[in-house]
Design an enzyme around this catalytic site. Structure first.
Site, mmCIF file in Angstrom:
data_model
loop_
_atom_site.group_PDB
_atom_site.id
_atom_site.type_symbol
_atom_site.label_atom_id
_atom_site.label_comp_id
_atom_site.label_asym_id
_atom_site.label_seq_id
_atom_site.Cartn_x
_atom_site.Cartn_y
_atom_site.Cartn_z
ATOM 1 N N ASP A 388 0.863 -1.164 0.000
ATOM 2 C CA ASP A 388 0.000 0.000 0.000
ATOM 3 C C ASP A 388 0.915 1.233 0.000
ATOM 4 O OD1 ASP A 388 -2.356 1.559 0.339
ATOM 5 O OD2 ASP A 388 -1.914 1.699 2.468
ATOM 6 N N ASP A 579 -1.596 -1.097 6.055
ATOM 7 C CA ASP A 579 -1.861 -0.602 7.408
ATOM 8 C C ASP A 579 -3.320 -0.264 7.670
ATOM 9 O OD1 ASP A 579 -1.581 1.746 5.658
ATOM 10 O OD2 ASP A 579 -1.851 2.873 7.508
ATOM 11 N N ASP A 583 -7.103 -2.657 3.916
ATOM 12 C CA ASP A 583 -6.036 -3.563 3.482
ATOM 13 C C ASP A 583 -6.226 -4.977 4.030
ATOM 14 O OD1 ASP A 583 -4.631 -1.628 2.027
ATOM 15 O OD2 ASP A 583 -3.592 -0.911 3.822
#
Length: 685
Positions: A388, A579, A583
């Site tokens: 990410d 995080d 996700d």
């Protein structure tokens, strides 16, 4: 006597995989594991689990039982060793020998002192028709030595076998203690301010919203935010980084941090049992019980290996009767005994879990938490790291750069935007709240709906407010200026009552070690992919700066899942690092899910297999290297143990190796394997 409790059951062929599959699992790479919450206070997982119907507490010996390791608890074994040494000195040093009756009178007590617990365990297992275990093996070998008059050798085999077990116990206990000591740093008491007075109570009694006081040098007991204007903390116990961390009022403070230089007050934001440190401790406790594929293979191997060795030992004794001239039963029986002694699989079954303990401990010391030794193996196979952007490669600390309004005063625009964003936990929402400086009037906030991948919709002071990315306005067919799509930075577009009202640009900062982390991954021939819900222009800019191989923006959570599924279909072994709450599905899908523990949401940390406590991307590389080092040491031990055993088995069957050489080889290879495994804990990454 404590010696009977000190021999350990993990060399037993009864080892199974119940620990890893005992609770409701979710799966990664075929390895089931659970994230149920358990209270582990004062409880250590055994590295090898045994069913209740097979074992009582005393029936077997479990490496790492926590029994005293000092020589005082082993006086029967040491007494037996002294007797053997005295008798050997008299025989070989002074040529003094005794009759068989005197030798029996001396060696039988010595034998029982060293091996009465082994004989007892062998007898118990034999009653259950379990003959293929190391206790029965050692009992047959040593009693057989007595039967042919090799008294000193019979006692020596039992003595050195027990000494080897002692050293194995000490190594396993030390490994477990080192892992626990790394993280079990929760204070037993805390100073809380109640009615203007400071009271010292147990951390579990403190409620959310109360103010605790932390003196210089003390550890923070609970998670919260700094209530004082400023303070500096040492976070090494949590993150592996010794660099002081300066905090300002309102910033997050976690349990386990050490206050460095002035009295600090912290407003508690979570209960003691819910603190990140408590969850970390649960993860580490569970990690020692969740076995790798290699451990499970060795357990299964031992179950097959031991009966085969018994059969071969019988053939070594019986087969020569039909093919060897001048057959001597005593000679071939002796060779069969050598065969049994060297065949003990203890070096394998102890040193391998010990190696994985070392890997988990080394990772913990570097601020990386593996939720099971199986994930150390998984990390060695990773060839693609998917990440990410926000909070993983960037700091997730946003600042408002520009405010542009259309037909509305800037002050009112910011107040409405801050009000709706107050219902979000996204870092961009935090940045807007900080920019607004004043707390929104929550009475004016109606229902707020989060539209995944788009933004927020809500009723503020009677006005319908939309705040999010440009896709949100497109979804509701609200026209906006074309210039918005050309903005490179992150942008929050706002519409009020179905009319475009303006936008805010937000900038994030790339983490200091992110670029080096990508370079190090490439050096390991690992592909890098970035998936983000942010606009493609921002994603492309960050990817170009960091040198990431592939970058995709404008993704909804389900699009991230699709991208990872496509990579898996290509045969890629994937680690996903994220995080945010959105996700969590991708973390669960990847072969190894990695969560950023500082900025990470509880859902992502719970779902992840590996947690990076200090949010540094460079720790991804460290996790891969630790996995590879652990696997290398484990396979070194497997190859060493099997090579030595095969050689001595052949020499024993050929009449070259004696019982002395067999026991020295067996104990020696076990000790070398243990020392090699312990070496992992002292490595620097």
């Amino acid at each position: 006597m404590q010696e009977s409790k000190k021999l350990k059951d993990c060399c037993s062929t009864e080892e199974n995989s119940n620990t890893a599959t005992a609770t409701a699992p979710h799966k990664h790479n075929g390895q089931a594991h659970s994230h149920k919450n358990h209270n582990h206070a004062g409880h250590d997982h055994k590295d090898h689990d045994h069913s209740a119907e097979e074992h009582s507490d005393d029936d077997g010996h479990n490496h790492g039982s926590g029994e005293p390791e000092g020589w005082q608890s082993h006086w029967p074994l040491l007494t037996s060793l002294a007797i053997v040494l005295v008798m050997l000195t008299l025989e070989y040093g002074f040529d003094i020998t005794f009759s068989n009756y005197i030798q029996l009178a001396i060696f039988i007590p010595a034998y029982l002192l060293a091996g009465y617990n082994v004989l007892e365990l062998a007898f118990r297992k034999a009653l259950r028709l379990d003959f293929f275990n190391e206790f029965f093996l050692m009992s047959v070998a040593t009693l057989g030595a007595f039967a042919i008059g090799s008294y000193s050798e019979g006692v020596a085999v039992m003595v050195f076998y027990s000494i080897g077990e002692w050293f194995q116990d000490a190594a396993v206990n030390r490994a477990k203690r080192s892992i626990k000591a790394l993280l079990d740093i929760r204070p037993e008491s805390v100073d809380v301010i109640r009615e203007g007075k400071v009271s010292t109570i147990a951390p579990a009694e403190v409620q959310i919203g109360e103010i605790i006081q932390v003196k210089p040098g003390e550890k923070v007991a609970l998670d919260g935010v700094l209530y004082s204007d400023k303070a500096t903390f040492n976070t090494a116990a949590l993150t592996g980084e010794s660099k002081p961390d300066a905090k300002a009022k309102g910033e997050q403070v976690l349990a386990g941090m050490i206050n460095l230089n002035q009295l600090a007050q912290v407003e508690v934001k979570s209960l003691f049992k819910d603190s990140k440190l408590s969850k970390i401790l649960e993860m580490v406790q569970d990690a020692t019980a969740r076995k790798s594929q290699t451990q499970l293979f060795i357990s299964r191997f031992a179950k097959v290996y031991t009966p085969i060795v018994f059969l071969l030992a019988v053939l070594v004794v019986a087969l020569p009767y039909f093919i060897v001239a001048n057959y001597s039963f005593q000679e071939w029986f002796y060779r069969g005994l050598v065969f049994l002694v060297i065949s003990c699989p203890c070096a394998l079954v102890v040193s391998i879990p010990l190696g994985y303990f070392g890997g988990i401990g080394l990772a913990s010391r570097n601020g990386i938490l593996f939720k099971g030794s199986n994930f150390l193996d998984v990390m060695t196979k990773i060839d693609t790291v998917v990440m990410d952007k926000t909070g993983t490669l960037t700091k997730g600390v946003f600042q408002v750069q520009q405010v542009v309004t259309d037909g509305i005063a800037e002050k009112e625009f910011i107040q409405l935007l801050a009000a709706i964003e107050s219902k979000s936990t996204h870092p961009i929402a935090t940045a807007i709240a900080q920019y607004a400086e004043t707390e929104p009037n929550h009475d004016s906030i109606g229902e707020v709906e989060e539209i995944a991948g788009h933004g927020l919709k809500g009723l503020i002071s009677g006005k319908e407010v939309l705040a999010g990315n440009a896709k949100l306005l497109k979804k509701y067919n609200i026209p906006y200026p074309e210039e918005v799509d050309a903005i490179v930075d992150s942008v929050v577009v706002v519409a009020i009552n179905q009319q475009f009202a303006g936008y805010v640009t937000i900038a994030d900062e790339i983490k200091e070690d992110a670029k080096q982390a990508i370079a190090d991954l490439h050096a390991l021939n690992i592909k890098t992919v970035m998936l983000s819900g942010d606009k493609q222009s921002v994603v492309a800019k960050v990817a170009a700066f960091l040198g990431i191989d592939f970058a995709f923006g404008d993704l909804l959570p389900e699009h991230k899942v699709e991208k990872v599924e496509n990579l898996k279909k290509e045969g890629r072994s994937i680690a996903f690092v994220g995080d945010g709450v959105n996700d969590a599905p991708v973390v669960a899908l990847a072969d190894a899910g990695i969560a950023m523990g500082g900025l990470g949401s509880d859902a992502t940390i719970e779902t992840a297999d590996i947690v990076i406590q200090n949010d540094q991307p460079s720790k991804i590389v460290s996790a891969i290297k630790i996995g590879k080092v652990t696997r290398s040491v484990v396979w070194q031990n497997i190859i060493l143990a099997m090579s030595v055993k095969v050689i001595v088995l052949i020499l024993g069957a050929g009449g070259v190796a004696t019982l002395w050489e067999a026991v020295i080889a067996d104990v020696g290879v076990a000790l070398v394997a243990i020392l090699n495994a312990v070496r992992i804990q002292r490595m620097k990454m």
